[in-house]
Design a protein around this motif. Structure first.
Motif, mmCIF file in Angstrom:
data_model
loop_
_atom_site.group_PDB
_atom_site.id
_atom_site.type_symbol
_atom_site.label_atom_id
_atom_site.label_comp_id
_atom_site.label_asym_id
_atom_site.label_seq_id
_atom_site.Cartn_x
_atom_site.Cartn_y
_atom_site.Cartn_z
ATOM 1 N N GLY A 1 0.590 -1.382 -0.295
ATOM 2 C CA GLY A 1 -0.024 -0.115 0.212
ATOM 3 C C GLY A 1 0.768 1.229 -0.090
ATOM 4 O O GLY A 1 0.462 2.324 -1.044
ATOM 5 N N VAL A 2 2.160 1.029 1.188
ATOM 6 C CA VAL A 2 3.039 2.325 0.973
ATOM 7 C C VAL A 2 3.522 2.930 -0.581
ATOM 8 O O VAL A 2 3.452 4.177 -0.799
ATOM 9 C CB VAL A 2 3.237 2.394 2.087
ATOM 10 C CG1 VAL A 2 5.014 3.427 1.960
ATOM 11 C CG2 VAL A 2 3.055 2.293 3.482
ATOM 12 N N GLY A 3 4.236 1.093 -1.062
ATOM 13 C CA GLY A 3 4.613 1.710 -2.844
ATOM 14 C C GLY A 3 3.729 2.193 -3.358
ATOM 15 O O GLY A 3 3.729 3.011 -4.333
ATOM 16 N N LEU A 4 2.199 1.167 -3.284
ATOM 17 C CA LEU A 4 1.279 2.418 -4.266
ATOM 18 C C LEU A 4 1.479 3.660 -4.171
ATOM 19 O O LEU A 4 0.589 4.840 -5.335
ATOM 20 C CB LEU A 4 0.299 1.162 -4.339
ATOM 21 C CG LEU A 4 0.533 0.341 -4.999
ATOM 22 C CD1 LEU A 4 -0.841 -0.739 -5.061
ATOM 23 C CD2 LEU A 4 0.699 0.129 -6.512
ATOM 24 N N ILE A 5 1.109 4.461 -2.582
ATOM 25 C CA ILE A 5 0.630 5.685 -2.451
ATOM 26 C C ILE A 5 1.673 6.318 -3.470
ATOM 27 O O ILE A 5 1.844 7.347 -3.262
ATOM 28 C CB ILE A 5 0.580 5.617 -0.906
ATOM 29 C CG1 ILE A 5 -0.550 4.766 -1.132
ATOM 30 C CG2 ILE A 5 0.518 7.278 -0.539
ATOM 31 C CD1 ILE A 5 -0.901 4.901 0.890
ATOM 32 N N PHE A 6 3.465 5.783 -3.371
ATOM 33 C CA PHE A 6 4.209 6.769 -3.185
ATOM 34 C C PHE A 6 4.745 6.447 -4.600
ATOM 35 O O PHE A 6 5.226 7.219 -5.135
ATOM 36 C CB PHE A 6 5.553 6.062 -2.431
ATOM 37 C CG PHE A 6 6.011 6.833 -1.389
ATOM 38 C CD1 PHE A 6 6.975 7.487 -1.264
ATOM 39 C CD2 PHE A 6 5.664 6.115 -0.285
ATOM 40 C CE1 PHE A 6 6.599 8.537 0.002
ATOM 41 C CE2 PHE A 6 5.680 6.605 1.071
ATOM 42 C CZ PHE A 6 6.682 7.771 1.251
ATOM 43 N N TYR A 7 4.329 5.902 -5.460
ATOM 44 C CA TYR A 7 3.968 5.650 -6.853
ATOM 45 C C TYR A 7 2.900 6.719 -7.308
ATOM 46 O O TYR A 7 3.421 7.271 -8.666
ATOM 47 C CB TYR A 7 2.902 3.985 -7.383
ATOM 48 C CG TYR A 7 3.547 4.518 -8.920
ATOM 49 C CD1 TYR A 7 4.748 4.690 -9.476
ATOM 50 C CD2 TYR A 7 2.194 4.260 -9.993
ATOM 51 C CE1 TYR A 7 4.634 4.212 -11.007
ATOM 52 C CE2 TYR A 7 2.930 3.242 -10.688
ATOM 53 C CZ TYR A 7 3.355 4.300 -11.925
ATOM 54 O OH TYR A 7 4.069 4.499 -12.751
ATOM 55 N N ASN A 8 1.587 6.921 -7.010
ATOM 56 C CA ASN A 8 0.659 7.864 -6.827
ATOM 57 C C ASN A 8 0.012 7.683 -5.995
ATOM 58 O O ASN A 8 -0.598 7.054 -5.818
ATOM 59 C CB ASN A 8 -0.464 6.559 -8.649
ATOM 60 C CG ASN A 8 -1.523 7.583 -8.812
ATOM 61 O OD1 ASN A 8 -1.554 8.563 -8.316
ATOM 62 N ND2 ASN A 8 -2.466 7.044 -9.427
ATOM 63 N N GLY A 9 -0.152 8.653 -5.185
ATOM 64 C CA GLY A 9 -0.790 9.187 -4.220
ATOM 65 C C GLY A 9 -2.972 9.441 -4.398
ATOM 66 O O GLY A 9 -2.921 9.013 -3.103
ATOM 67 N N LYS A 10 -2.371 8.903 -5.519
ATOM 68 C CA LYS A 10 -4.254 9.102 -5.936
ATOM 69 C C LYS A 10 -4.770 7.807 -5.703
ATOM 70 O O LYS A 10 -6.303 7.104 -6.375
ATOM 71 C CB LYS A 10 -4.996 9.825 -6.674
ATOM 72 C CG LYS A 10 -4.220 11.326 -6.339
ATOM 73 C CD LYS A 10 -5.230 12.592 -7.828
ATOM 74 C CE LYS A 10 -4.901 13.271 -7.423
ATOM 75 N NZ LYS A 10 -4.994 14.394 -8.975
ATOM 76 N N ASN A 11 -4.048 6.871 -5.706
ATOM 77 C CA ASN A 11 -4.200 5.358 -5.998
ATOM 78 C C ASN A 11 -5.317 4.797 -4.699
ATOM 79 O O ASN A 11 -4.781 4.606 -3.732
ATOM 80 C CB ASN A 11 -2.732 4.348 -5.631
ATOM 81 C CG ASN A 11 -3.051 3.301 -6.662
ATOM 82 O OD1 ASN A 11 -4.416 2.819 -6.528
ATOM 83 N ND2 ASN A 11 -2.309 2.382 -7.218
ATOM 84 N N ILE A 12 -6.069 4.709 -5.215
ATOM 85 C CA ILE A 12 -7.269 4.227 -3.910
ATOM 86 C C ILE A 12 -6.742 2.992 -3.839
ATOM 87 O O ILE A 12 -6.996 2.494 -1.874
ATOM 88 C CB ILE A 12 -8.885 3.899 -4.182
ATOM 89 C CG1 ILE A 12 -8.872 5.679 -5.058
ATOM 90 C CG2 ILE A 12 -9.018 3.431 -3.487
ATOM 91 C CD1 ILE A 12 -9.462 6.401 -4.022
#
Length: 139
Positions: free
Chosen positions: A68-79
């Motif tokens: 989840g943190v990796g996805l947030i850092f990749y794209n902050g709008k990733n639900i």
């Protein structure tokens, strides 16, 4: 002159009740021991799937958190990233809180009676001081 809470209640009752209540509840909370069973290898709320036993609140909860943190850092709008990260933290907090055990330390019945009289008697005096006192009729 106004008393406690802007009423005509007794200011002395207010402070005596407040001191008794604070002392009683302090002694009551001081007599409670808090233990946790959450720790190394502790499994809470586990389930089995595909031939293995998986635990929600052990270290396994950090795997979806990392994704989840990796996805947030990749794209902050990733639900999906926010759901994974916040869901993992929620599961971890829930698991830690649910593993807490409360117990009373050993005390005599006199100690318990003193604690309860101070706490509840102080609460009663405190609340009575906030009530308006009617003037006593004179004959």
């Amino acid at each position: 002159m106004r008393g406690a809470g802007g009423t005509s209640g007794g200011l002395g009752q207010f402070f005596v009740g407040l001191i008794m209540m604070c002392g009683g509840f302090y002694m009551l909370l001081n007599a409670i021991q808090v233990n946790s069973s959450f720790g190394m290898g502790m499994r809470l709320y586990g389930f089995s799937a595909m031939g293995g036993m998986y635990s929600i609140t052990s270290g396994m909860v950090m795997i979806p958190f990392m994704f989840g943190v990796g996805l947030i850092f990749y794209n902050g709008k990733n639900i999906l990233g926010w759901v994974l990260a916040l869901g993992s933290i929620t599961a971890l907090i829930f698991g830690v809180i649910s593993s807490i055990r409360f117990s009373f330390r050993t005390m005599t019945s006199f100690d318990l009676i003193v604690i309860l009289v101070l706490a509840m008697g102080g609460l009663g005096l405190f609340l009575r001081s906030l009530k308006k006192i009617e003037a006593m009729p004179t004959e």
